[in-house]
Design a protein around this motif. Structure first.
Motif, PDB file in Angstrom:
ATOM      1  N   ARG A  40      13.130   4.530   1.081  1.00 29.15           N
ATOM      2  CA  ARG A  40      12.590   3.776  -0.915  1.00 29.15           C
ATOM      3  C   ARG A  40      11.581   2.661  -0.556  1.00 29.15           C
ATOM      4  NH1 ARG A  40      17.503   2.636  -3.745  1.00 29.15           N
ATOM      5  NH2 ARG A  40      18.834   2.343  -1.459  1.00 29.15           N
ATOM      6  N   ASN A  41      11.604   2.870   1.015  1.00 29.42           N
ATOM      7  CA  ASN A  41      10.898   1.405   1.411  1.00 29.42           C
ATOM      8  C   ASN A  41       9.301   1.876   2.234  1.00 29.42           C
ATOM      9  OD1 ASN A  41      12.345  -0.382   0.663  1.00 29.42           O
ATOM     10  ND2 ASN A  41      13.677   0.146   2.381  1.00 29.42           N
ATOM     11  N   VAL A  42       8.838   1.550   2.256  1.00 31.43           N
ATOM     12  CA  VAL A  42       7.170   2.528   2.780  1.00 31.43           C
ATOM     13  C   VAL A  42       7.386   1.171   4.381  1.00 31.43           C
ATOM     14  CG1 VAL A  42       4.703   2.079   3.577  1.00 31.43           C
ATOM     15  CG2 VAL A  42       5.907   1.806   1.189  1.00 31.43           C
ATOM     16  N   GLY A  43       7.953   0.734   4.537  1.00 30.67           N
ATOM     17  CA  GLY A  43       8.459  -0.247   6.054  1.00 30.67           C
ATOM     18  C   GLY A  43       9.252  -1.497   5.135  1.00 30.67           C
ATOM     19  N   SER A  44       9.281  -2.371   6.410  1.00 28.63           N
ATOM     20  CA  SER A  44      10.206  -3.597   6.908  1.00 28.63           C
ATOM     21  C   SER A  44       9.434  -4.618   7.269  1.00 28.63           C
ATOM     22  CB  SER A  44      11.133  -3.407   6.702  1.00 28.63           C
ATOM     23  OG  SER A  44      11.884  -2.773   8.230  1.00 28.63           O
ATOM     24  N   GLN A  53       7.624   1.797  -4.663  1.00 29.29           N
ATOM     25  CA  GLN A  53       7.113   1.478  -5.985  1.00 29.29           C
ATOM     26  C   GLN A  53       6.182   0.644  -5.519  1.00 29.29           C
ATOM     27  OE1 GLN A  53       7.179   3.968  -7.863  1.00 29.29           O
ATOM     28  NE2 GLN A  53       8.683   4.393  -7.056  1.00 29.29           N
ATOM     29  N   ASP A  54       6.409  -0.711  -5.788  1.00 30.14           N
ATOM     30  CA  ASP A  54       5.446  -1.417  -5.019  1.00 30.14           C
ATOM     31  C   ASP A  54       4.383  -2.130  -4.574  1.00 30.14           C
ATOM     32  OD1 ASP A  54       7.703  -3.027  -7.146  1.00 30.14           O
ATOM     33  OD2 ASP A  54       8.432  -4.751  -5.381  1.00 30.14           O
ATOM     34  N   PHE A  55       4.440  -0.871  -3.364  1.00 35.63           N
ATOM     35  CA  PHE A  55       3.336  -0.937  -2.469  1.00 35.63           C
ATOM     36  C   PHE A  55       2.450  -0.231  -3.112  1.00 35.63           C
ATOM     37  CE2 PHE A  55       1.333   1.289   0.817  1.00 35.63           C
ATOM     38  CZ  PHE A  55       1.199   0.527   2.217  1.00 35.63           C
ATOM     39  N   LEU A  56       2.888   1.744  -3.368  1.00 36.34           N
ATOM     40  CA  LEU A  56       2.279   2.230  -4.545  1.00 36.34           C
ATOM     41  C   LEU A  56       1.349   2.020  -5.753  1.00 36.34           C
ATOM     42  CD1 LEU A  56       4.153   5.469  -4.167  1.00 36.34           C
ATOM     43  CD2 LEU A  56       1.933   4.684  -2.583  1.00 36.34           C
ATOM     44  N   GLN A  73      -7.445   4.477   2.991  1.00 39.91           N
ATOM     45  CA  GLN A  73      -8.494   3.459   2.860  1.00 39.91           C
ATOM     46  C   GLN A  73      -7.530   2.352   2.334  1.00 39.91           C
ATOM     47  OE1 GLN A  73     -12.305   4.559   1.886  1.00 39.91           O
ATOM     48  NE2 GLN A  73     -12.770   3.947   4.515  1.00 39.91           N
ATOM     49  N   ALA A  74      -6.994   2.295   1.244  1.00 38.91           N
ATOM     50  CA  ALA A  74      -6.294   1.195   0.420  1.00 38.91           C
ATOM     51  C   ALA A  74      -4.959   0.826   0.536  1.00 38.91           C
ATOM     52  CB  ALA A  74      -6.243   2.087  -1.768  1.00 38.91           C
ATOM     53  N   ALA A  75      -3.959   2.308   1.023  1.00 38.67           N
ATOM     54  CA  ALA A  75      -3.028   1.747   1.830  1.00 38.67           C
ATOM     55  C   ALA A  75      -2.900   1.194   2.790  1.00 38.67           C
ATOM     56  CB  ALA A  75      -1.801   2.374   1.848  1.00 38.67           C
ATOM     57  N   GLU A  82       0.457  -6.917   2.851  1.00 38.08           N
ATOM     58  CA  GLU A  82       2.066  -7.545   2.698  1.00 38.08           C
ATOM     59  C   GLU A  82       2.596  -8.209   3.995  1.00 38.08           C
ATOM     60  OE1 GLU A  82       3.675  -6.377   0.120  1.00 38.08           O
ATOM     61  OE2 GLU A  82       2.149  -7.135  -0.504  1.00 38.08           O
ATOM     62  N   VAL A  83       2.079  -6.929   4.910  1.00 39.92           N
ATOM     63  CA  VAL A  83       2.894  -7.647   6.488  1.00 39.92           C
ATOM     64  C   VAL A  83       2.288 -10.012   6.527  1.00 39.92           C
ATOM     65  CG1 VAL A  83       2.631  -7.577   9.449  1.00 39.92           C
ATOM     66  CG2 VAL A  83       2.351  -5.331   7.788  1.00 39.92           C
ATOM     67  N   ASP A  84       1.097  -9.710   6.688  1.00 43.46           N
ATOM     68  CA  ASP A  84       0.597 -10.723   6.485  1.00 43.46           C
ATOM     69  C   ASP A  84       1.250 -11.993   5.717  1.00 43.46           C
ATOM     70  OD1 ASP A  84      -1.075 -11.065   9.189  1.00 43.46           O
ATOM     71  OD2 ASP A  84      -2.694 -11.526   6.789  1.00 43.46           O
TER      72      ASP A  84
END
Length: 701
Positions: A40-44, A53-56, A73-75, A82-84
């Motif tokens: 369910r997570n793009v990463g951590s 869902q938030d990421f997409l 490119q958008a992703a 997000e990481v920053d």
């Protein structure tokens, strides 16, 4: 007791029921989270999850804002942000940072869409916080939807303000001392002169020094930070382009040539045969072009510069009704007919803008009055008329128009009504060579008309050169054959037998999109990273250019650099270390002359070398050697030095110290500026390097 007895008798049934319920609960949770094997997570980042869902949603928002950007490119852009954000939020919390309204407004003031909006500017054209605040207060009732959007992004803006404040604090902590400035001055101005003897690594052939893969790996492990690498894939592919054959082109040329001649066609309306005139004789050019061309009829007038360079002369010099062609332009066979010509269609002019206080688009630094501006413009016109060749220099040193300052005031290919009316009328109503002063809302313009252009109206039949159905089928068959036979035969040999070129695509990362030579191919990258794809697997992909047959050559796991890549960057270093050992054995002696005699080399001299630019003439950059020369007293000789390009021995002749300065403020300021400019990038990289980052985004794009 009786109840307990019954429970004991049915304990197995109870265990099975409870077990079944737990299993149902787990399965339900898996289904709700997207199924088996799906996260369910793009990463951590440091244990903080980035929900898919938030990421997409953020990816979709980026695509909506930036037309033409691809999903990948958008992703990648959202991921980096997000990481920053997470890493910097941790720093904000530790620093106890809080921001107020002024900080928030500073963020908006740096957004061009807000700061450059006249609605939020004061009389000087500067961002006005009060006006913007009033706009926000009113928006809540006048435009609730837009207000909701601002509220939704409130957290992002606050974070941006915190980041701005945090970076300002960190930058303030970077400072250079007078001692640093003095050292910088010395490194740039102190000069060393020395004698040296040099035996280059190239004096030993590479094949005389063997370096094993194990030695490369061992070297990289010793310098792990320098040579660490993310997981990657090495591919190789052949591209079979779906392009027309010579026979296809000949047939198309024959077909477009036939449009020059009259032909008989059946008319559905009259139910009879009609004779259709050729292109040169047809009266209704628009109807003819739209019937036979892949590009619709266009009435626009174009200048000679806008015509295809190779055929511009022939087309521009056509008489009215004449046809040129067929000719090939940008993948089309074309026939072009001259419809009309008109003069004064575009112009070329040079100008010098003398602005005044209160004019349109004011520059706060301009304080001259309107009368003073007029007087200056009149004076410049006199200088232009006295020396016409000096116009460009006068423009560069006097104009207040930043758009033409670097071009010497010149504007080329000015179209009617492109400029403000007084400027436009002067340029188009006067002959070439006319000079004068014109007043507009922007100020006074010293103008010289330097050129006028005719324009032509053309009718062009354009038919795209495409492969025939037979050619397309043959190309598809060839590609399919390559894919099937590659499972049994060596890829390179098979490609050679089919007269195809194998192209490598090395170090393809999991979140890459582009593959050099074939462009955006996210599907190929995803295939290369699929768990089902093994080394040696081959697959055909249909792409806009035709068909590409790809082979997975190597899977490089996360760790040190792949061996093939290491052979490019690490092998020369390790090989030179081994060569240095061999060279040292030959360089016997305690003086440069003795070593030169022993090795058959010559004693050379380096003159006025600095630490800031440690380059030895006719050799190259050698920081370690130059540093050693600076560290020796005059007349002293070094031991053997393993340099960048060979082994050296040096004897220092002189160290010329630069004269002391009253102060070193200029050097100190430069060091401060350079260090502070690098703060954001260095800090971001350091935080990422020390963070625990789990990246699963390749599963979602």
């Amino acid at each position: 007791m009786a109840v307990l007895s019954k429970i004991r008798q049915r304990s197995l049934i109870l265990i099975l029921v409870i077990g079944f319920c737990l299993l149902a609960f787990i399965i339900g949770d898996i289904i709700n989270s997207g199924g088996f094997g799906v996260t369910r997570n793009v990463g951590s980042v440091n244990g903080k999850d980035i929900p898919v869902q938030d990421f997409l949603q953020k990816v979709n928002d980026v695509q909506a804002r930036q037309q033409g950007i691809s999903p990948t490119q958008a992703a990648n852009a959202v991921w980096s942000q997000e990481v920053d954000n997470i890493l910097f939020e941790e720093r904000f919390e530790k620093a106890g940072l809080r921001v107020g309204k002024d900080h928030i407004f500073n963020v908006y003031a740096q957004d061009p869409q807000v700061a450059q909006n006249p609605q939020f500017q004061n009389a000087l054209g500067k961002f006005d916080k009060a006006k913007f605040n009033e706009f926000l207060v009113n928006m809540k009732t006048t435009n609730p939807a837009q207000w909701q959007m601002i509220e939704k992004n409130k957290g992002l803006v606050e974070n941006a303000a915190k980041k701005q404040l945090y970076l300002t604090m960190v930058k303030a902590a970077f400072f250079a001392t007078d001692a640093d400035g003095k050292a910088k001055y010395a490194s740039e101005t102190d000069k060393a002169s020395f004698d040296y003897v040099f035996v280059p690594y190239s004096s030993i052939n590479d094949d005389q020094v063997k370096v094993s893969d194990e030695e490369l790996v061992a070297y990289m492990k010793k310098n792990e930070k320098k040579y660490k690498s993310e997981a990657s894939r090495d591919l190789e592919f052949v591209l079979i382009e779906n392009k027309p054959s010579q026979e296809d082109e000949a047939e198309m040329k024959k077909e477009i040539n036939s449009l020059l001649l009259p032909k008989v066609e059946y008319n559905e309306t009259t139910k009879a045969n009609d004779t259709v005139p050729g292109f040169a004789s047809v009266a209704n050019n628009e109807e003819f072009v739209n019937k036979y061309s892949d590009i619709k009829y266009d009435t626009t007038y174009v200048t000679k510069k806008q015509l295809p360079v190779e055929f511009a002369e022939q087309i521009y010099n056509l008489g009215k009704g004449q046809v040129f062609g067929p000719y090939i332009d940008n993948g089309y066979y074309k026939l072009t007919k001259m419809i009309n010509k008109k003069g004064n269609a575009s112009a070329k002019a040079s100008h010098i803008l003398v602005a005044f206080k209160g004019g349109a688009a004011p520059d706060p630094s301009i304080t001259r009055t309107k009368e003073e501006a007029k007087a200056k413009a009149d004076d410049l016109l006199k200088q232009v008329n006295a020396n016409p060749g000096n116009f460009a220099m006068l423009a560069m040193t006097n104009t207040d128009d930043p758009g033409s300052k670097q071009t010497g005031g010149e504007y080329d290919n000015i179209m009617p009504n492109q400029m403000v009316k007084p400027f436009n009328d002067f340029v188009f109503n006067n002959p070439v060579g006319t000079t004068g002063v014109v007043e507009t809302d922007f100020g006074y313009h010293v103008i010289k008309v330097t050129g006028k252009n005719e324009a032509v109206q053309l009718a062009t039949v354009a038919q795209k050169i495409e492969p025939s159905e037979a050619t397309t089928d043959a190309i598809f068959t060839k590609a399919s054959k390559m894919e099937m036979e590659a499972e049994e035969k060596p890829f390179a040999d098979l490609a050679k037998s089919l007269s195809l070129t194998v192209t490598p695509a090395n170090k393809v990362m999991a979140n890459d999109e582009n593959i050099q030579g074939i462009g955006s191919q996210r599907g190929i990258v995803k295939w290369a990273y699929s768990n089902d794809t093994k080394v040696g697997d081959v697959k055909k992909f249909d792409i806009p250019q035709g068909h590409v047959i790809v082979r997975l050559k190597t899977i490089n796991e996360k760790g040190v650099l792949p061996i093939e890549e290491a052979k490019i960057s690490v092998l020369p270093i390790v090989r030179n270390e081994k060569k240095a050992e061999l060279i040292r054995k030959k360089m016997e002696g305690t003086s440069v002359e003795a070593v030169a005699q022993k090795t058959g080399s010559t004693v050379a001299s380096a003159v006025d070398v600095t630490l800031a630019n440690p380059t030895i003439a006719n050799v190259g950059s050698e920081p370690k050697v130059v540093g050693k020369a600076f560290g020796l007293s005059a007349g002293k000789t070094s031991g053997l030095i393993d340099g960048q390009l060979g082994v050296f021995m040096v004897r220092t002749k002189t160290i010329a110290k630069a004269p002391a300065l009253p102060n070193y403020t200029a050097f100190t300021s430069r060091l401060n500026g350079e260090a502070r400019q690098q703060v954001q990038g260095r800090l971001s990289n350091a935080l990422k390097e020390n963070a625990d980052i789990e990246d699963n985004r390749s599963e979602f794009n």
